[in-house]
Design a protein around this motif. Structure first.
Motif, short mmCIF file in Angstrom:
data_model
loop_
_atom_site.label_atom_id
_atom_site.label_comp_id
_atom_site.label_asym_id
_atom_site.label_seq_id
_atom_site.Cartn_x
_atom_site.Cartn_y
_atom_site.Cartn_z
N MET A 212 0.85 -1.20 0.00
CA MET A 212 0.00 0.00 0.00
C MET A 212 0.88 1.25 0.00
SD MET A 212 -2.98 1.14 2.71
CE MET A 212 -4.02 -0.22 2.27
N THR A 213 0.57 2.18 -0.90
CA THR A 213 1.33 3.41 -1.01
C THR A 213 1.28 4.19 0.30
OG1 THR A 213 0.81 3.52 -3.36
CG2 THR A 213 1.61 5.53 -2.30
N GLY A 214 2.42 4.70 0.71
CA GLY A 214 2.47 5.53 1.91
C GLY A 214 2.87 4.81 3.16
N ILE A 215 2.93 3.49 3.11
CA ILE A 215 3.36 2.75 4.29
C ILE A 215 4.34 1.66 3.88
CG2 ILE A 215 1.20 3.20 5.51
CD1 ILE A 215 0.44 0.28 5.04
N HIS A 216 5.10 1.22 4.85
CA HIS A 216 6.02 0.09 4.65
C HIS A 216 5.56 -1.05 5.54
CE1 HIS A 216 9.66 -2.17 3.98
NE2 HIS A 216 9.84 -2.27 5.28
N GLU A 217 5.43 -2.24 4.96
CA GLU A 217 5.01 -3.42 5.70
C GLU A 217 6.15 -4.43 5.77
OE1 GLU A 217 1.35 -5.17 4.42
OE2 GLU A 217 0.47 -3.24 3.80
N SER A 218 6.30 -5.06 6.92
CA SER A 218 7.29 -6.11 7.08
C SER A 218 6.80 -7.09 8.15
CB SER A 218 8.65 -5.52 7.49
OG SER A 218 8.55 -4.80 8.71
N SER A 219 7.48 -8.19 8.29
CA SER A 219 7.13 -9.15 9.33
C SER A 219 8.40 -9.67 9.97
CB SER A 219 6.30 -10.30 8.76
OG SER A 219 7.04 -11.02 7.79
N ILE A 220 8.34 -9.88 11.26
CA ILE A 220 9.45 -10.43 12.01
C ILE A 220 8.90 -11.50 12.95
CG2 ILE A 220 10.75 -8.26 11.91
CD1 ILE A 220 10.00 -7.84 14.87
N ILE A 221 9.79 -12.13 13.68
CA ILE A 221 9.36 -13.05 14.72
C ILE A 221 9.90 -12.55 16.06
CG2 ILE A 221 9.19 -15.05 13.21
CD1 ILE A 221 11.94 -15.93 14.27
N TYR A 222 9.21 -12.91 17.13
CA TYR A 222 9.74 -12.65 18.45
C TYR A 222 9.65 -13.94 19.26
CZ TYR A 222 5.10 -12.44 20.75
OH TYR A 222 3.87 -12.74 21.27
N GLU A 223 10.39 -13.99 20.33
CA GLU A 223 10.48 -15.22 21.11
C GLU A 223 9.42 -15.24 22.19
OE1 GLU A 223 13.73 -16.62 24.16
OE2 GLU A 223 14.44 -17.06 22.12
N ALA A 224 8.57 -16.26 22.16
CA ALA A 224 7.55 -16.44 23.19
C ALA A 224 8.21 -16.80 24.52
CB ALA A 224 6.58 -17.53 22.77
N ALA A 225 7.42 -16.80 25.57
CA ALA A 225 7.95 -17.09 26.89
C ALA A 225 8.54 -18.49 26.99
CB ALA A 225 6.87 -16.89 27.95
N ASP A 226 8.09 -19.41 26.13
CA ASP A 226 8.62 -20.78 26.15
C ASP A 226 9.73 -20.98 25.12
OD1 ASP A 226 7.22 -20.75 23.77
OD2 ASP A 226 6.24 -22.70 24.11
N GLY A 227 10.15 -19.91 24.47
CA GLY A 227 11.22 -20.00 23.49
C GLY A 227 10.77 -20.25 22.07
N SER A 228 9.49 -20.49 21.86
CA SER A 228 8.99 -20.69 20.50
C SER A 228 8.92 -19.36 19.76
CB SER A 228 7.62 -21.37 20.52
OG SER A 228 6.68 -20.58 21.22
N GLU A 229 8.69 -19.43 18.47
CA GLU A 229 8.68 -18.23 17.64
C GLU A 229 7.25 -17.81 17.32
OE1 GLU A 229 11.04 -19.22 14.24
OE2 GLU A 229 12.94 -18.92 15.31
N LEU A 230 7.00 -16.53 17.44
CA LEU A 230 5.68 -15.97 17.18
C LEU A 230 5.79 -14.78 16.22
CD1 LEU A 230 4.26 -16.02 20.82
CD2 LEU A 230 3.48 -17.43 18.91
N PRO A 231 4.73 -14.51 15.45
CA PRO A 231 4.83 -13.48 14.41
C PRO A 231 4.51 -12.08 14.92
CG PRO A 231 2.72 -14.58 14.26
CD PRO A 231 3.47 -15.28 15.36
N MET A 232 5.16 -11.12 14.30
CA MET A 232 4.84 -9.70 14.45
C MET A 232 4.74 -9.10 13.06
SD MET A 232 6.95 -7.85 17.50
CE MET A 232 6.19 -7.69 19.11
N LEU A 233 3.61 -8.50 12.77
CA LEU A 233 3.43 -7.79 11.51
C LEU A 233 3.63 -6.31 11.77
CD1 LEU A 233 0.23 -9.65 10.23
CD2 LEU A 233 2.64 -10.31 10.00
N VAL A 234 4.51 -5.69 11.01
CA VAL A 234 4.94 -4.32 11.29
C VAL A 234 4.49 -3.41 10.15
CG1 VAL A 234 6.94 -2.83 11.69
CG2 VAL A 234 6.95 -5.20 12.54
N PHE A 235 3.84 -2.30 10.53
CA PHE A 235 3.33 -1.33 9.57
C PHE A 235 3.79 0.06 10.02
CE2 PHE A 235 0.60 -4.95 9.94
CZ PHE A 235 0.22 -5.27 8.63
N GLU A 236 4.39 0.80 9.10
CA GLU A 236 4.91 2.12 9.49
C GLU A 236 4.88 3.07 8.30
OE1 GLU A 236 9.17 1.77 10.46
OE2 GLU A 236 9.01 -0.26 9.63
N PRO A 237 4.87 4.36 8.61
CA PRO A 237 4.89 5.33 7.51
C PRO A 237 6.11 5.14 6.62
CG PRO A 237 4.40 6.40 9.61
CD PRO A 237 4.82 5.00 9.93
N ALA A 238 5.92 5.25 5.32
CA ALA A 238 7.02 5.06 4.37
C ALA A 238 7.72 6.39 4.10
CB ALA A 238 6.47 4.48 3.07
#
Length: 259
Positions: A1-27
């Protein structure tokens, strides 16, 4: 989408597993004015970070650093609500680091979510189960919640028993996860948006929460969407999505942009 930047990362859950984070920010190198991390609904048993992506996109278009984060679900890595809350706390910490790299300190950050996700954000911001005193350092300066349960003791005894069994807490201990019981002076400012025809979390429950917050000197803005049912805030024929985004942006910019 014009005007924003989208990305995705993972973060570590409390048990060490991987969970998603979807990141949206002004471009285009635009500095965000505030930040918010949101958690999806689904009664702790279903749902994903994708569900609040439309909300985050619109918030990013309006100059807000917006993240939608997953958390372990019951019987899908989480043994009980304690694991869900632990993941939400981890996500808020990770979000804080991401926001800091974009020039946003904790005074300009909020957490929130929809239904069960909104409840988790409130629990994380208001309740510290690991200390004798319930005071907690929330890691954010405000909370924005959409149709969240806020008074677990307002349900019938049968419903309370079902809730306790479902979320994995001892009999009679739903109170430990009931935000209204932990209202104290100094709770973060809150915006709650709720439908007047919500049959899952009746509006009277949220009105009482708002009143208790205000009585102790906290800010709690309750916006009631007429004739709206539970989960009213998604894009679609219901017609509430734009109003929800407008109110969220106004609240975040007024409370956090100068932080």
């Amino acid at each position: 989408m014009t005007g924003i930047h989208e990305s995705s990362i993972i973060y570590e859950a409390a048990d060490g597993s991987e969970l998603p984070m979807l990141v949206f920010e002004p471009a285009g190198g635009r500095q965000p004015a505030a930040g918010v991390v949101l958690f999806h609904g689904g009664a702790l048993r279903k749902g994903s970070a994708d569900e609040l992506a439309p909300h985050c996109r619109q918030l990013a278009l309006r100059g807000i650093f917006a993240v939608s984060a997953g958390y372990r679900l019951l019987d899908q890595g989480a043994m009980g609500i304690v694991d869900c809350v632990a993941d939400v706390r981890r996500a808020i910490e990770r979000f804080g680091g991401l926001a800091a790299s974009r020039g946003l300190g904790a005074s300009r950050l909020a957490s929130g979510g929809s239904s069960a996700g909104g409840h988790l954000a409130l629990v994380a911001a208001m309740i510290n189960h690991e200390a004798p005193c319930p005071a907690v350092e929330p890691g954010v300066a405000a909370v924005v919640a959409l149709n969240p349960p806020v008074d677990l003791l307002a349900f019938s005894p049968e419903r309370q028993q079902w809730i306790e069994e479902d979320i994995g807490v001892a009999a009679g201990r739903a109170i430990d996860y009931s935000p209204i019981e932990f209202v104290r002076p100094g709770n973060p400012p809150m915006l709650i948006q709720h439908g007047t025809d919500d049959k899952v979390v009746p509006i009277d429950q949220v009105r009482r929460f708002r009143d208790v917050m205000v009585q102790v000197g906290n800010e709690c803005v309750l916006l009631e969407h007429e004739r709206a049912e539970h989960a009213f805030h998604y894009p679609g024929p219901g017609g509430h999505f734009d109003a929800v985004i407008d109110a969220t942006v106004e609240f975040l910019l007024e409370r956090l942009a100068a932080g």
